[in-house]
Design an enzyme around this catalytic site. Structure first.
Site, PDB file in Angstrom:
ATOM      1  N   TRP A 186       0.842  -1.207   0.000  1.00 29.69           N
ATOM      2  CA  TRP A 186       0.000   0.000   0.000  1.00 29.69           C
ATOM      3  C   TRP A 186       0.873   1.252   0.000  1.00 29.69           C
ATOM      4  O   TRP A 186       0.666   2.180  -0.766  1.00 29.69           O
ATOM      5  CB  TRP A 186      -0.873  -0.080   1.259  1.00 29.69           C
ATOM      6  CG  TRP A 186      -1.909   0.971   1.443  1.00 29.69           C
ATOM      7  CD1 TRP A 186      -3.140   1.003   0.871  1.00 29.69           C
ATOM      8  CD2 TRP A 186      -1.835   2.098   2.328  1.00 29.69           C
ATOM      9  NE1 TRP A 186      -3.835   2.096   1.342  1.00 29.69           N
ATOM     10  CE2 TRP A 186      -3.057   2.784   2.227  1.00 29.69           C
ATOM     11  CE3 TRP A 186      -0.854   2.600   3.185  1.00 29.69           C
ATOM     12  CZ2 TRP A 186      -3.327   3.943   2.953  1.00 29.69           C
ATOM     13  CZ3 TRP A 186      -1.118   3.751   3.907  1.00 29.69           C
ATOM     14  CH2 TRP A 186      -2.348   4.412   3.790  1.00 29.69           C
ATOM     15  N   HIS A 230      10.630  21.508  10.688  1.00 31.67           N
ATOM     16  CA  HIS A 230       9.893  20.592   9.813  1.00 31.67           C
ATOM     17  C   HIS A 230       9.918  21.014   8.358  1.00 31.67           C
ATOM     18  O   HIS A 230       9.428  20.297   7.498  1.00 31.67           O
ATOM     19  CB  HIS A 230       8.445  20.464  10.281  1.00 31.67           C
ATOM     20  CG  HIS A 230       8.361  19.847  11.646  1.00 31.67           C
ATOM     21  ND1 HIS A 230       8.310  20.605  12.790  1.00 31.67           N
ATOM     22  CD2 HIS A 230       8.374  18.563  12.050  1.00 31.67           C
ATOM     23  CE1 HIS A 230       8.279  19.802  13.834  1.00 31.67           C
ATOM     24  NE2 HIS A 230       8.318  18.564  13.418  1.00 31.67           N
ATOM     25  N   CYS A 286      13.402  21.158  17.308  1.00 35.84           N
ATOM     26  CA  CYS A 286      13.548  19.709  17.498  1.00 35.84           C
ATOM     27  C   CYS A 286      14.846  19.291  16.828  1.00 35.84           C
ATOM     28  O   CYS A 286      15.618  20.135  16.361  1.00 35.84           O
ATOM     29  CB  CYS A 286      12.339  18.991  16.891  1.00 35.84           C
ATOM     30  SG  CYS A 286      12.203  17.244  17.348  1.00 35.84           S
TER      31      CYS A 286
END
Ligand code: GLN
Ligand code: ZN
Length: 768
Positions: free
Chosen positions: A21, A701, A733
């Protein structure tokens, strides 16, 4: 009394036995296949999944649980809920728009994603706003037809319930919940009527939000919704399905006007049985009892399950009982079949989705035909569990003794923070607003390839170590040159922050193919904690000590905390999570001491997953937070006062957790904030925070390089609420998913912003 018990399932893993998938989606996204090819691959996959479930002899096979990305996104799109920025013209939502909502497109950012209850699955948050719902496409109907035509399956379509859908959506004030429900109700009615007309017998309507704290007003709304559905689609049989915890208002939920109620008898803390014994079960209602753990990987104790079924049948006759997994099997891997590298005692103790369906079938036979008819199968299952339970590594007396003495293990630092702060300032002599990073630096292709070669054996230990050391050295040099104050070694030796420790601590194993969907096509293979967790030998000292030897600036040691290791693993279920967390904490305490002994006197223990482990019910929060905080303190408290303990948490809503975070008593915490800066600052303004703290000043991000001014603004705003003497400057992060060029530029800007902020606070000192 009839013994015709039935079996059902609530959802099957979408990802395929070999993650077909994922591969189909990603080749499509990469532009290597077209939409037609994707659709046909997806049909083949779905058909295979339906046939596998059919082969298990289930009475109720779930339909419409399959998706191209996420079932909440499917639901939103089915009701035509598409934010304006995607330019949806109305009518059926195109596949391009669907994927744009999930992943973003050139012109529009993706929708927000968040955790599905207390699982590690993430869904796309529907943005309802003022959009008017309409039935853009009857997905469950299409799924029903497909299963019937292609596999002769008369299945049970699954729909996310209206109440849960609205509770998990955003873009309207919670006071408008009832108004929104009125708007959606006719569309739900239309959807169900179309199913009914097609000949659908049963529909599974998922309302897991009913296990969360539910006010009386919310309960009344749920009663209203289901009364309306009953009135307008009178003879469609609805299974109202809940999972992950006990429902909040048992009697009222049991009395809802539907044909069946589905309850979780695994993760309910025994409450459902108690309630059943107290209130009984309505005469006219089917009970769908979730008795096989849908969220963990272990084989069930079938004798105990039969006993549970026996107790249930005192209230519900077998012909009104459906045996089910406790939740969708989406949360476990597909099959144990390929796990040939595991020792037999372990492999035989596992049950993934397919094996769980086998267990259900066996239990149903035991009820229908009597235990004797399946005595040998039951005996084999019992033996497998016995062999597993008696593994020596699950019964270590040294670990048990340490755990028994846990109450005596000190979790308090030798000095309180205010005094540690002084001696640490004395020792470290860091500038005001010290700069640092969260730990990891870019994991380039080269780094990953070297690790793979080493794992395969084509790179020997010495060569791999030399490679890692080289990376560490250039990373240290770069950080020095950029002018960061507190350095890190870069985490080049780690693939994943939990796996790395799982491979080095006793008590873990790793599957070959135990993948589960995390979000979209992203799958994770969680470590499995199957035995007593214990320290074996130092895990991080070599790299950290090497890094420290290269620089006169402090280099932080870097560990993953006990609660994060726990929350991102599958965990043995014969001990409480608290007990397992304590075992991990004791092991990490030894690592912390080993680091300190090797001269690493700043040590960061990351706990990004503390928040997401919060129980679903508010009344359970305090207990969880207490042991989570205690685990962290056990891991970190034994160091000298001058040793500086750091921690890091990824984005979370802190307003309700600041007390617990303070109680962790880390000398410095870094938190991801750049995406919700204002909110977090506001909560600090209200409550204050009196330990060292770094609020991420830029979002890691995205590859975008923020300019100096932006970061200065972030810093200035934070300093309005926080004491500058306690404030640190860092990214949000770890940087491991970033490339080097943007990382380097961003960090240079960050240091520049820090220098400028320092100058504003203390003009004289900076230049001296
Ligand atoms: N030290 C880890 C890193 O920098 C922390 C990652 C995280 O919080 N998820 O990658
Ligand atoms: Zn983080």
């Amino acid at each position: 009394m009839s013994n015709q018990v039935r079996t059902g399932s609530l959802g099957y893993p979408r990802i395929g036995e070999q993650r077909e998938w994922k591969k189909a989606l990603e080749t499509f996204w990469a532009g290597k296949t077209d939409e037609k090819a994707l659709l046909s691959e997806m049909e083949t996959l779905l058909l295979g999944q339906l046939r596998r479930q059919q082969a298990k002899g289930l009475d109720f096979i779930p339909l419409n649980d399959f998706t191209y990305y996420d079932h909440m996104l499917d639901t939103a799109v089915m009701f035509g809920i598409v934010p304006e920025r995607y330019g949806h013209p109305g009518g059926k939502v195109s596949l391009d728009t669907y994927f744009a909502m999930a992943r973003g497109s050139a012109g529009a950012v993706a929708s927000e994603m968040t955790k599905w209850f207390n699982t590690n699955y993430h869904y796309i948050v529907p943005e309802i706003g003022e959009s008017k719902p309409y039935l853009a496409e009857n997905k469950p109907l299409a799924a029903y037809r497909f299963a019937k035509e292609q596999a002769g399956i008369e299945g049970r379509p699954v729909v996310v319930g209206l109440y849960t859908f609205l509770r998990l959506s955003k873009g309207f004030a919670s006071s408008r919940l009832a108004e929104k429900a009125e708007q959606f109700l006719p569309v739900y009615v239309q959807l169900l009527q179309e199913l009914k007309q097609e000949g659908v017998q049963w529909v599974q309507i998922d309302e897991p939000a009913l296990v969360q704290d539910t006010s009386l007003e919310q309960l009344r709304l749920v009663q209203h919704i289901y009364a309306e559905l009953r009135r307008q689609v009178p003879d469609l049989r609805i299974l109202l399905q809940t999972y992950f915890e006990a429902v909040d208002h048992f009697e009222q939920v049991a009395a809802l006007p539907v044909a069946a109620i589905g309850l979780d008898f695994v993760h309910d803390g025994g409450k459902h049985l108690e309630q059943l014994e107290r209130h009984g079960w309505p005469q006219d209602k089917v009970l769908a009892a979730g008795i096989i753990d849908g969220r963990n990987v272990w084989r069930s104790d079938l004798d105990a399950k039969l006993e549970l079924i026996g107790r249930l049948s005192a209230y519900v006759p077998a012909d009104r009982l459906i045996l089910q997994p406790s939740s969708s099997l989406l949360h476990v891997p597909v099959t144990v079949d390929r796990e040939d590298k595991l020792k037999p005692e372990i492999k035989d103790a596992l049950a993934f989705a397919d094996q769980k369906l086998d267990e259900l079938a066996l239990l149903a036979r035991a009820v229908r035909e009597g235990r004797d008819a399946v005595a040998s199968e039951l005996a084999a299952a019992r033996d497998a569990l016995t062999r597993f339970r008696s593994l020596p590594e699950r019964n270590r007396t040294d670990v048990a003794e340490r755990l028994a003495g846990i109450a005596q293990v000190g979790d308090t630092r030798s000095l309180p923070f205010a005094e540690r702060f002084k001696v640490q300032q004395e020792k470290w002599k860091l500038p005001l607003l010290p700069t640092t990073t969260i730990g990891s630096f870019p994991q380039t292709m080269e780094v990953r390839q070297a690790r793979q070669q080493w794992r395969k054996g084509s790179l020997d230990d010495a060569a791999y170590e030399a490679f890692v050391n080289q990376e560490i050295e250039s990373c240290i040099r770069l950080q020095e040159e950029i002018g960061l104050d507190v350095l890190v070694h870069g985490e080049f030796e780690r693939t994943d922050m939990v796996e790395f420790f799982g491979e080095k601590l006793a008590g873990f194993f790793f599957t070959a193919n135990g993948w589960v969907q995390s979000y979209g096509s992203r799958c994770v293979k969680p470590p499995v904690i199957y035995a007593d967790v214990a320290f074996v030998e130092p895990m991080t000292v070599k790299e950290s000590a090497y890094a420290q030897s290269l620089s006169s600036r402090p280099v932080k040691g870097m560990l993953t905390g006990p609660v994060t290791i726990l929350n991102w693993s599958f965990v043995r279920d014969d001990l409480s999570r608290e007990q397992v967390s304590s075992q991990i904490a004791l092991a990490l305490r030894q690592e912390v001491e080993a680091l300190e002994g090797a001269g690493i006197e700043m040590i960061q223990v990351d706990e990004p997953a503390v928040r997401e482990g919060l129980p679903l019910k508010g009344s359970d929060h305090e207990h969880y937070l207490n042991w989570a905080v205690r685990s962290f303190r056990i891991a970190t408290a034994s160091v000298r006062a001058t040793t500086q303990i750091h921690t890091h948490m990824c984005y979370c809503e802190f307003h309700d957790m600041i007390d617990s975070i303070t109680a962790m008593d880390a000398d410095v915490i870094s938190i991801e904030t750049s995406r919700s800066h204002g909110e977090l600052i506001a909560s600090f303004e209200l409550q204050g925070y009196d330990h060292g703290i770094g609020l991420g000043v830029y979002d890691i991000h995205s590859p975008r390089v923020p300019d100096v001014r932006e970061m200065e603004d972030m810093i200035d705003r934070a300093l309005k609420a926080l004491d500058p003497r306690l404030f640190w400057i860092n990214p949000d992060c770890g940087l491991k998913t970033r490339g080097w060029p943007e990382t380097e530029k961003s960090l240079r800007h960050m240091v520049e912003a820090a220098l400028a902020a320092r100058e504003r606070l203390q003009p004289a000192q900076v230049n001296s």
